[in-house]
Design a protein around this motif. Sequence first.
Motif: not given
Lengths: 217, 230
Positions: A89-91, A93-95, A97-99, A101
Amino acid sequence: MATGEEVKVLGYWSSPYALRVKWALKLKAVEFDYMEEDLTNKSALLLQLNPVHKKIPVLLHNGKPVAESLVIMEYVDETWKQNPLLPQHPHQRAIARFWAKFVDEKEGEEQEKAAKEAREHLKTLESGLEEGKPFFGGESIGFVDIAAAWIGVWGEITGEIVGIKLVDEEAMPLLTACFQAVLQTPLLKECLPPRAELLEHSKRFRQKLMAAAAAST
Amino acid sequence: MAEKGEEMKLLATWFSPFAYRVIWVLKMKGIEYEYVEEDLGNKSPLLLQSNPVHKKVPVLIHNGKPLAESLVIVQYLDNICKSSPVLPDDPYQRAMALFWSNFVEEKFTENIKKVLVLGGEEQAAGAKGAEAALATLEAQLAKKKSKFFGGESIGLVDIALGYISVWLEEIEEVGGIKVFDSEKFPCLAKWMQDFLEIPTVKENHPNKADLIPYLRYLRQVGPAVAFQHG
């Protein structure tokens, strides 16, 4: 490994960043050749493959080099589709990547910054976990778990040296459990550097840092 | 994208280069969104709730789900909307794009921030670091021989670095140190011009004249307050 597929990892035994790459490849059952670098005498190959940073880890896939552990992890995830590390799920995935980083920005500073501050960052990281889900990846080990679980080992060692518990079961129960679960997974456990050597290495590293700091005041 | 019933909100500030990365990509992809100006001296409950970890802008809220960190947001937009792709399809090319955009952040952006808000030796070190990063980027661009880092159209690296075509001169003026020399960096100089010519960018950036007083204010207040975007 498919015929003709060449996968090499240039790493260093005590590097958590190299560990991430080994873990990602192991979880996907991708065979690879591991090459230990002498960081006091970097090989011509390393300098050629990562001219910009001259650092490990570097992944070499069919002659093409990829540097930076999180970049390598994304590349590995996209190239070998089994056991996906990033959620679909794109969201989510983004979360993830956020963590990942966040871990890099904050925990990379762990050695230099006060242990107290590192603890605060870990408490923040705890907020990325959900009750009832053992991993950042949900039911199975995912991107952030691979990116962060080394803290379970390195945190313990730092804690031993400075006398402050970094990964505190009381303050960070979910994080403690998550790291334990990742680190106890046999496939991943066997990649860990030997604890006694890591402790010695960390002590020496801290001594060097303190000597350098004293010399510059 | 952003059809009826879909809510896309961007929490930002008018002077933030990080916010503009997201704005440029939203506009290029034709994604409709609501822009919400944040007062960083008086952060909204929505911002604090949506980005509790960093409390920074930009934050994208899509159907109630928040995301922070400009480059993470850009990757997300690329994931959900296929028009005007920012990242290539090939995994190796994507890895290269991620590598170079990380380089921009770590080696250039972190240093240029120092040029803006710090003084003395720390500022000088920032300037040196920023210049070294530009030299590496110049060499990379020269090697590629294409109009942009992303090829003939802009990609993630261009989006990451592109803010310098609007903000860099002003940062240099306020910081009092010159970092960019168009004779040393001819490829980047041309690239900046080309980037600024892109209609989406040309029509969407803060007024340079307005930036100067705001950047001076940031220099005055110092790092803790100044670095509230990312």
